[in-house]
Scaffold this motif. Structure first.
Motif, short mmCIF file in Angstrom:
data_model
loop_
_atom_site.label_atom_id
_atom_site.label_comp_id
_atom_site.label_asym_id
_atom_site.label_seq_id
_atom_site.Cartn_x
_atom_site.Cartn_y
_atom_site.Cartn_z
N LYS A 11 0.82 -1.22 0.00
CA LYS A 11 0.00 0.00 0.00
C LYS A 11 0.86 1.27 0.00
CE LYS A 11 -3.24 2.42 2.99
NZ LYS A 11 -4.02 2.36 4.22
N HIS A 12 2.02 1.23 0.60
CA HIS A 12 2.87 2.40 0.75
C HIS A 12 3.77 2.68 -0.46
CE1 HIS A 12 1.59 2.38 4.88
NE2 HIS A 12 2.02 1.14 5.01
N PHE A 13 3.81 1.75 -1.42
CA PHE A 13 4.68 1.89 -2.59
C PHE A 13 3.99 2.68 -3.69
CE2 PHE A 13 6.29 0.25 -6.70
CZ PHE A 13 7.62 0.59 -6.55
N ILE A 14 4.67 3.68 -4.22
CA ILE A 14 4.17 4.48 -5.34
C ILE A 14 5.11 4.27 -6.52
CG2 ILE A 14 3.65 6.79 -6.19
CD1 ILE A 14 3.00 7.54 -3.27
N GLN A 15 4.59 3.67 -7.58
CA GLN A 15 5.40 3.35 -8.74
C GLN A 15 5.63 4.59 -9.59
OE1 GLN A 15 3.99 -0.04 -10.87
NE2 GLN A 15 5.95 -0.33 -11.89
N HIS A 16 6.80 4.66 -10.22
CA HIS A 16 7.12 5.76 -11.13
C HIS A 16 6.78 5.34 -12.56
CE1 HIS A 16 10.35 7.43 -8.17
NE2 HIS A 16 9.13 7.48 -7.68
N TYR A 17 6.41 6.33 -13.37
CA TYR A 17 6.02 6.11 -14.77
C TYR A 17 6.75 7.08 -15.68
CZ TYR A 17 2.08 3.44 -12.94
OH TYR A 17 1.31 2.50 -12.31
N ASP A 34 6.28 5.24 3.77
CA ASP A 34 6.09 4.99 5.21
C ASP A 34 7.39 4.62 5.86
OD1 ASP A 34 4.79 4.58 7.64
OD2 ASP A 34 4.50 2.46 7.21
N PRO A 35 7.90 5.29 6.83
CA PRO A 35 7.44 6.54 7.43
C PRO A 35 8.03 7.77 6.73
CG PRO A 35 9.23 5.71 8.73
CD PRO A 35 8.99 4.72 7.60
N ARG A 36 9.00 7.54 5.86
CA ARG A 36 9.60 8.64 5.09
C ARG A 36 9.81 8.15 3.67
NH1 ARG A 36 14.55 6.69 4.63
NH2 ARG A 36 15.44 5.50 6.31
N THR A 44 11.75 -5.55 -4.77
CA THR A 44 12.34 -5.55 -3.44
C THR A 44 11.43 -6.30 -2.45
OG1 THR A 44 13.32 -3.38 -3.86
CG2 THR A 44 13.17 -4.06 -1.57
N PRO A 45 12.00 -7.21 -1.65
CA PRO A 45 11.18 -7.91 -0.65
C PRO A 45 10.57 -6.91 0.33
CG PRO A 45 13.30 -8.99 -0.90
CD PRO A 45 13.37 -7.70 -1.68
N ALA A 46 9.37 -7.18 0.75
CA ALA A 46 8.63 -6.27 1.63
C ALA A 46 9.27 -6.20 3.02
CB ALA A 46 7.19 -6.72 1.74
N CYS A 47 9.14 -5.05 3.65
CA CYS A 47 9.66 -4.84 5.00
C CYS A 47 8.55 -5.11 6.02
CB CYS A 47 10.19 -3.42 5.15
SG CYS A 47 8.92 -2.14 5.05
N HIS A 48 8.82 -4.85 7.28
CA HIS A 48 7.84 -5.12 8.34
C HIS A 48 6.65 -4.16 8.32
CE1 HIS A 48 10.36 -1.99 10.16
NE2 HIS A 48 9.32 -1.71 10.91
N ARG A 49 6.70 -3.10 7.51
CA ARG A 49 5.59 -2.15 7.40
C ARG A 49 4.60 -2.53 6.29
NH1 ARG A 49 10.23 0.98 7.59
NH2 ARG A 49 10.52 2.03 9.58
N TYR A 50 4.77 -3.66 5.68
CA TYR A 50 3.97 -4.11 4.54
C TYR A 50 2.48 -4.17 4.86
CZ TYR A 50 2.24 -7.15 0.83
OH TYR A 50 1.55 -7.66 -0.22
N LEU A 51 1.68 -3.57 3.98
CA LEU A 51 0.22 -3.68 4.00
C LEU A 51 -0.20 -3.97 2.57
CD1 LEU A 51 -0.83 -0.64 6.21
CD2 LEU A 51 -0.88 -3.04 6.84
N LEU A 52 -1.04 -4.96 2.39
CA LEU A 52 -1.47 -5.36 1.05
C LEU A 52 -2.26 -4.24 0.37
CD1 LEU A 52 -1.59 -7.61 -1.05
CD2 LEU A 52 -3.70 -8.38 0.03
N LYS A 53 -1.88 -3.93 -0.86
CA LYS A 53 -2.57 -2.92 -1.66
C LYS A 53 -3.88 -3.49 -2.15
CE LYS A 53 0.05 -0.78 -4.58
NZ LYS A 53 0.83 -0.42 -5.76
N LYS A 54 -4.94 -2.70 -2.06
CA LYS A 54 -6.27 -3.17 -2.50
C LYS A 54 -6.49 -2.91 -3.96
CE LYS A 54 -8.36 -2.75 1.95
NZ LYS A 54 -9.43 -2.27 2.74
#
Length: 54
Positions: A11-17, A34-36, A44-54
């Motif tokens: 959820k926290h990842f924003i892809q570039h285009y 998240d958080p910066r 990249t493997p997900a970190c401990h802040r991972y939340l599934l994108k809907k």
């Protein structure tokens, strides 16, 4: 979509285009908010802040 936890499915990842003619195409990089703001790659493997994108 695979069941692996990567930045691409977070959820926290924003892809570039980039603009190609009249359309936009995804790059294999983006950033995490998240958080910066941090640069990340799609696979990249997900970190401990991972939340599934809907």
């Amino acid at each position: 979509m695979e069941n692996t936890k990567t930045c691409e499915t977070c959820k926290h990842f924003i892809q570039h285009y980039y603009k190609f003619g009249q359309t936009f195409r995804p790059l294999s990089v983006g950033h995490c908010t998240d958080p910066r703001c941090r640069d990340k790659k799609v696979e990249t493997p997900a970190c401990h802040r991972y939340l599934l994108k809907k």
